[in-house]
Design an enzyme around this catalytic site. Sequence first.
Site, PDB file in Angstrom:
ATOM      1  N   HIS A 202     -13.881  28.870  47.836  1.00 35.38           N
ATOM      2  CA  HIS A 202     -14.168  27.671  48.644  1.00 35.38           C
ATOM      3  C   HIS A 202     -14.969  26.668  47.805  1.00 35.38           C
ATOM      4  O   HIS A 202     -15.844  27.063  47.025  1.00 35.38           O
ATOM      5  CB  HIS A 202     -14.940  28.067  49.911  1.00 35.38           C
ATOM      6  CG  HIS A 202     -15.008  26.961  50.913  1.00 35.38           C
ATOM      7  ND1 HIS A 202     -15.851  25.884  50.764  1.00 35.38           N
ATOM      8  CD2 HIS A 202     -14.310  26.741  52.047  1.00 35.38           C
ATOM      9  CE1 HIS A 202     -15.669  25.055  51.784  1.00 35.38           C
ATOM     10  NE2 HIS A 202     -14.739  25.549  52.578  1.00 35.38           N
TER      11      HIS A 202
ATOM     12  N   GLU B 190      -7.913  22.021  49.991  1.00 37.33           N
ATOM     13  CA  GLU B 190      -9.009  21.363  50.711  1.00 37.33           C
ATOM     14  C   GLU B 190      -9.649  20.290  49.819  1.00 37.33           C
ATOM     15  O   GLU B 190     -10.514  20.602  48.983  1.00 37.33           O
ATOM     16  CB  GLU B 190     -10.076  22.390  51.097  1.00 37.33           C
ATOM     17  CG  GLU B 190      -9.582  23.468  52.034  1.00 37.33           C
ATOM     18  CD  GLU B 190     -10.720  24.088  52.823  1.00 37.33           C
ATOM     19  OE1 GLU B 190     -10.665  24.053  54.048  1.00 37.33           O
ATOM     20  OE2 GLU B 190     -11.680  24.578  52.195  1.00 37.33           O
TER      21      GLU B 190
ATOM     22  N   SER C  70     -11.601  18.595  57.807  1.00 40.52           N
ATOM     23  CA  SER C  70     -11.798  17.798  59.028  1.00 40.52           C
ATOM     24  C   SER C  70     -10.614  17.837  59.990  1.00 40.52           C
ATOM     25  O   SER C  70     -10.326  16.842  60.666  1.00 40.52           O
ATOM     26  CB  SER C  70     -12.159  16.355  58.662  1.00 40.52           C
ATOM     27  OG  SER C  70     -13.389  16.318  57.973  1.00 40.52           O
TER      28      SER C  70
HETATM   29  P1  PGA Z   1     -14.112  21.230  57.992  1.00 43.76           P
HETATM   30  O1  PGA Z   1     -14.257  22.447  56.964  1.00 43.76           O
HETATM   31  O2  PGA Z   1     -12.983  21.571  58.930  1.00 43.76           O
HETATM   32  O3  PGA Z   1     -15.446  21.169  58.674  1.00 43.76           O
HETATM   33  O4  PGA Z   1     -13.820  20.018  57.181  1.00 43.76           O
HETATM   34  C1  PGA Z   1     -13.132  23.038  56.380  1.00 43.76           C
HETATM   35  C2  PGA Z   1     -13.560  24.044  55.350  1.00 43.76           C
HETATM   36  O5  PGA Z   1     -14.561  23.834  54.669  1.00 43.76           O
HETATM   37  O6  PGA Z   1     -12.915  25.089  55.190  1.00 43.76           O
END
Ligand code: PGA
Length: 224
Positions: free
Chosen positions: A102, A151, A187
């Site tokens: 991550h 991401e 998000s």
């Molecule tokens: P978020 O986080 O949906 O709050 O943007 C996603 C993630 O970090 O996996």
Amino acid sequence: MKYLIANWKSTKSIKDALSWVKEFNQLLINNKQIVDKLNSDYLKIIICPSYHLITSVKEKIYKHKNIHLGSQDCSFFEQGNYTGEVSAQNIKDIVDYSIVGHSERRKYLKETDNVIDQKISLLKDYSIEPILCVRDEKDQIPHGVNLIAYEPVYAIGTGKNENINDVISSKIKISPDKGCVFIYGGSVNPENISQYSKSTEIQGFLVGNASKDPKSFLGIASKL
Ligand code: PGA
């Protein structure tokens, strides 16, 4: 099959987690449409709490072949005297999946592609399926990874989700192996999910903020 993954991050106490599970179960029991999606193998839900919550969540969560538990990370040590570390060997019987790489770990814990590679290989050794997060096409994808969560950093936790066309352009650059599940995270919420769920290019969603409340998490599931 669409994957919907909850990443609670470091946010919940045991009390918080159990009340999440209670509400989740109640909402699910009353939502035939989502249960049908699970029954027909159209939807798979993976819940990734912090380590200390996994067993309690697993015990209490609605039992279904398409509802799984995952961890948010694992150690790059296999097992042994590594105080504070939680290894793939330690969690092999309680999770089916593990998030790895991550961007928050790459940033705050300085995780490198080599470390992530080692974690992936340990997860595989213990039959835990890695969900590899990549920020862009520059992050390495080791051979044998089946689930890739793209991401973009600017979209995580900011409310600035990446639009569907840009996600698809990024997918082309990342160029996942055929057969790989391509997941988007950043998000995602019940209001913006429809633009992604229509596309066959995206097979899943990794959800942070909107997964912390079972109503919004299942609000996403109902629109998949
Ligand atoms: P978020 O986080 O949906 O709050 O943007 C996603 C993630 O970090 O996996």
